[in-house]
Design an enzyme around this catalytic site. Sequence first.
Site, PDB file in Angstrom:
ATOM      1  N   ARG A 105       0.861  -1.202   0.000  1.00  0.00           N
ATOM      2  CA  ARG A 105       0.000   0.000   0.000  1.00  0.00           C
ATOM      3  C   ARG A 105       0.884   1.235   0.000  1.00  0.00           C
ATOM      4  NH1 ARG A 105      -3.720   0.098   5.080  1.00  0.00           N
ATOM      5  NH2 ARG A 105      -4.499  -1.764   3.989  1.00  0.00           N
ATOM      6  N   HIS A 150       1.652  -2.109   5.643  1.00  0.00           N
ATOM      7  CA  HIS A 150       1.481  -2.470   4.229  1.00  0.00           C
ATOM      8  C   HIS A 150       2.485  -1.733   3.343  1.00  0.00           C
ATOM      9  CE1 HIS A 150      -2.276  -4.882   4.024  1.00  0.00           C
ATOM     10  NE2 HIS A 150      -2.617  -4.231   5.127  1.00  0.00           N
ATOM     11  N   ASP A 157      -3.576  -8.425   3.203  1.00  0.00           N
ATOM     12  CA  ASP A 157      -4.932  -8.691   3.692  1.00  0.00           C
ATOM     13  C   ASP A 157      -5.538  -9.755   2.800  1.00  0.00           C
ATOM     14  OD1 ASP A 157      -4.587  -6.638   5.524  1.00  0.00           O
ATOM     15  OD2 ASP A 157      -5.709  -5.163   4.352  1.00  0.00           O
ATOM     16  N   GLU A 239      -7.392  -7.865  13.473  1.00  0.00           N
ATOM     17  CA  GLU A 239      -7.948  -8.010  12.119  1.00  0.00           C
ATOM     18  C   GLU A 239      -7.680  -9.429  11.630  1.00  0.00           C
ATOM     19  OE1 GLU A 239      -6.076  -4.984   9.729  1.00  0.00           O
ATOM     20  OE2 GLU A 239      -7.139  -3.350  10.738  1.00  0.00           O
ATOM     21  N   HIS A 242      -5.397  -9.729   8.355  1.00  0.00           N
ATOM     22  CA  HIS A 242      -4.151  -8.974   8.243  1.00  0.00           C
ATOM     23  C   HIS A 242      -2.961  -9.805   8.715  1.00  0.00           C
ATOM     24  CE1 HIS A 242      -1.966  -4.944   8.774  1.00  0.00           C
ATOM     25  NE2 HIS A 242      -1.162  -5.809   9.369  1.00  0.00           N
TER      26      HIS A 242
END
Length: 267
Positions: A105, A150, A157, A239, A242
């Site tokens: 990301r 990320h 994910d 999460e 994740h």
Amino acid sequence: MTGLAPLLRTLSVAVAGLVALVAAPPAPAAPEPGVPREFVALDSVDRTILQEMRYTTAHNFTGVPVDGYRQPLCVLTRPAAEALHRAQVRLLARGHTLKVYDCYRPQRAVDHFVRWAEDLEDERMKKEFYPLVDKSRLFEDGYIAEKSGHSRGSTVDLTIVRLPAPPTRAYRPGERLVECYAPKEERFPDNSVDMGTGYDCFDTRSHTDDPRITGVRRANRHLLKGVLAEQGFVNLPEEWWHFTFGPEPFPDTFFDFPVARRSVAGH
């Protein structure tokens, strides 16, 4: 006329400068940040892993495609991609496949999330992604941060899909939203196995070991966690989707190159 001469010369210089400015070509765009060769497209390592890259679409908590995602492509460091391949081999033998939602990301995407979180008026996706959380608390509650693992390239994910994988329909902006923790048959359709919540659900029910998640849904979470742990991935307890591969090749570097095939061409 003597008094007009200096004025005319000044005007002539000004006009010449304006003409030169208009005629000059635009300044070249700043080059994109360099991309280390350790980064690869996941499909160059394993073509069988499904990819549903949510942030290239409007079906995410911001309600719009996110900055920096130019193509629906999973990019990771090679060690992380190869570890996913090994996990995929184990799952394929059981009649399942991995499906990734987000991989590397860029920092510009994280900055987009921060701007969105600071705009308390924009709650177009609240009903689905954070129905019980006041948007003013997203930073304090840890759902949004100014840096993301990320961006280091080894965090992903993902979920599990039973084979053969049925298609997942596209999100239609403006359609009726359903809470991300609603029963699977009621929330937005996803071809994954039932994990108890949808992806990016800002709710404590997304915690991997939340006691309200029981039975098959809990078993599905533990299957994902277990098969990835065997290959060196560590789950973020808040999460279920994740995971970070370790040791990370770039543990202290947050990259900002765009998610696009050309970023990793030839790697």
